[in-house]
Design an enzyme around this catalytic site. Structure first.
Site, mmCIF file in Angstrom:
data_model
loop_
_atom_site.group_PDB
_atom_site.id
_atom_site.type_symbol
_atom_site.label_atom_id
_atom_site.label_comp_id
_atom_site.label_asym_id
_atom_site.label_seq_id
_atom_site.Cartn_x
_atom_site.Cartn_y
_atom_site.Cartn_z
ATOM 1 N N HIS A 183 -52.287 -34.519 16.975
ATOM 2 C CA HIS A 183 -51.894 -35.587 16.051
ATOM 3 C C HIS A 183 -52.876 -35.693 14.890
ATOM 4 O O HIS A 183 -52.483 -35.884 13.740
ATOM 5 C CB HIS A 183 -51.863 -36.941 16.778
ATOM 6 N N LYS A 236 -41.420 -48.647 28.897
ATOM 7 C CA LYS A 236 -42.070 -47.404 29.325
ATOM 8 C C LYS A 236 -43.504 -47.701 29.718
ATOM 9 O O LYS A 236 -44.231 -48.354 28.975
ATOM 10 C CB LYS A 236 -42.068 -46.407 28.147
ATOM 11 N N ARG A 254 -44.709 -28.170 16.979
ATOM 12 C CA ARG A 254 -45.632 -27.264 17.653
ATOM 13 C C ARG A 254 -44.985 -25.953 18.054
ATOM 14 O O ARG A 254 -45.538 -24.888 17.890
ATOM 15 C CB ARG A 254 -46.165 -27.932 18.924
ATOM 16 N N SER A 271 -49.442 -35.163 24.409
ATOM 17 C CA SER A 271 -49.893 -36.392 25.074
ATOM 18 C C SER A 271 -49.522 -36.369 26.548
ATOM 19 O O SER A 271 -50.267 -36.877 27.396
ATOM 20 C CB SER A 271 -49.265 -37.625 24.406
#
Lengths: 165, 165, 165, 165, 165, 165
Positions: free
Chosen positions: E21, E45, E94, E132
């Site tokens: 990030h 979440k 990515r 992450s």
């Protein structure tokens, strides 16, 4: 001692072991000196078979492969592999889409344990569309999974279904 | 003798060898007993460096890796590997898109030479976007390829460019 | 009787039916004799619309397509298709990443029900980026989904939101 | 007359026909009323077998499939399909990477000939890693392609190799 | 006023912010006039760090980037971006597999907010395998994540682990 | 001066410019201060339209976009962009499979010209299956490409076909 008279570890959930896993472990056993199937225990995830059941049936399925052993572990694969003095991890690749995740894991494991390589083997074509997830789905809806898993795994699942375990 | 005190072959064109190739061969050399870099000769394809030039520079680049050798071959990889009594092939995977082609080749090689497995290693992230094709393109347009190839390869290319070879 | 004066089944959750689904069903209806939209009921999964609501609105949306019917089913798609004497399954493919999963399902269904082929249709480009998941996410955060679903589906969702159903 | 007592066309180069192609055409023949294998002639591309040779051997390979015919064509697939009053095109998908190109072609064909759908079938796993390109490469280097093509195709290639055609 | 003396928004969960990030935000800050890191709050979440903790640590990590600010938001990204009069969204890519999902989101956001483009930047190769999700997994199993996150994020996670926050 | 009152370059062959290219350049022109369409000249590649013809028709197609200019260049994109003091490159992404190549190019360009970022825009879904390659193929076989290119490009191609240019 030659480099490779050492251990490689094939980590996974194996819930349950499929013919695809058996293909990879059989080919790896023909190639490496010692292969350990390492069943990751993840208590927060609902499983089809208990880790101990998985271990027993995998031992039965692989007993003709003299250089294959089976173990359970919890925690990080990289730490477990280091504790076992393993030479490398082995993983199967079935389809291009597997690669993104597997490459991320391989690089993470190299970061966590210096020199811990991951060796990939491409699934044999005839097993390239089998996954434990599909097996679990079919099983849970009452379907026949005998085309996807070794006979001994199928027996365990059937005994469980009919309540005779 | 343990299974793996044997040879694995890393086949390719290596026209030229990149830092990505060097990453794979270095890691493979840390893992297997003997690694041979096998430069495929394809006379019908126009090449940047002659096979013999590629062999020399790769030998120079890898001379500190004691268990790595370099050879040239023509014809089918599978037949060459059998003639060398190789234990397996080694290939790098950079991106998901590489897998479709590589899996097809791996399966073809298993069909052509029973038991000839292909072992894949995921490129280290920092080298995952380097390819010989891009190096050749940059070189042909007069660009600087020193960020993509080992210093010795860069020297060979530069000498050639300035006509002092 | 020609082979194809038979039924093909388009299985899915359709929670809710999107313009992408409607594109596939419309094109399949132009091609096959009879198309059944089969709504899979999965009680363990939280849904946006009840199966019966989905069935009603899909019937409304597709009523101009004379050879399209709508049904609900639970259990394995393969077993349901056999019970319906279906000729094949139909599925849409939007993006390359869909293929790995869909191919696995197609092969599993062929294993479970001999001869049960899955026929794929590539989504029309303008609908290739719509998914029920995105529709549900936008709806749950109070957004406008009218660009992604047929008008009747949008109405059902809006009535539900304002409490007037 | 039911919609599907009509023709579907399986276009390609078939240079040569592989077991993968045969898998698709056999399954399509079980599903559609009439299947035509349409061999595209591209004079600017160097081919292994002449179009007429390809046609003969494909006819031989498929002669037990009563609803399969073989033809050659040049020019655009879409125009040829319209001239044959074909109902749809049929194509196999082996791996996720095939989809991007195939979807582009399918959409182009729909633009060129209104209503000309392309129906995709996922290759059977055991044939998912075979391609004509790999067969040609192995053949040109003198290798054995019998694991990848029907016996009759293998015979034609071998006769040609030994000069006895 | 030139078009771009405006705001671009980099939305995400950042649970936690990784070196990947930071790479994207640093490069975007070199390119655009004003970059806001917008932390999406999703109460349903389970998260590793609270939104407020994430905001504080990201502010600390990015304080040397004078044109970067940090905010939290809930609800739809598109609506939030409109409320902020943002010029565009920025996202990192990515691996090829990221694109299908990201393209769907980008198109949905363009539908929800006319003219709201999404600008993609390819992750620097060395960060292309960090996510992450992997960081959270390693952290939860007690592993060392310092190779994947900025030092300040690592400190926050370690303080929390040892109960000294 | 704000950072972005500068130039971004959209490099490509544009042989010919498609509706997909026009979508990207139109959206980029709404976002950046100045956009230059840079037509790469590659004398070793057989082209459909001469660079000068491409330049003229692209100027015509984009003349309503006041901040768009058109140029030709030869050699490396990175060097050309530096010579133009460009702020960044812009490229469209249509499908996941585009990403591997585009990411490799983006990283190569960053290596060759420090700070030269590549900004990606996802193709609008309706244009995501158009490519210059398909347009050239259809044109060469005599097909109608008007669904894939701007009207002015179609006119140029038709005049050339009928010999009235």
């Amino acid at each position: 001692m030659p480099k490779s008279s050492r251990l490689v570890i094939f980590p996974g959930s194996f819930d349950p072991l499929t013919l695809g896993h058996l293909d990879i472990v059989t080919r790896a056993a023909g190639f490496f000196d010692q292969v350990e199937i390492a069943i990751g225990i993840n208590e927060s995830k609902k499983s089809l078979l208990e880790p101990e059941e998985r271990k027993q049936v995998i031992e039965e399925v692989t007993k003709r492969l003299k250089n294959v052993t089976v173990a359970t572990f919890s925690g990080l694969v990289a730490e477990y592999a280091v504790s076992r003095k393993a030479h490398a991890l082995v993983r199967g690749l079935r389809q291009a889409g597997d690669f993104d995740y597997e490459a991320r894991m391989a690089h993470a494991n190299l970061s966590l344990a210096e020199g811990l390589e991951t060796i990939f083997i491409a699934a044999s074509p005839e097993y390239s569309s089998i996954s434990s997830t599909i097996v679990r789905d079919i099983y849970r809806w009452g379907g026949d999974v005998s085309a996807f898993v070794p006979a001994q795994v199928n027996d365990v699942l059937n005994r469980r279904r009919t309540g005779t375990r």
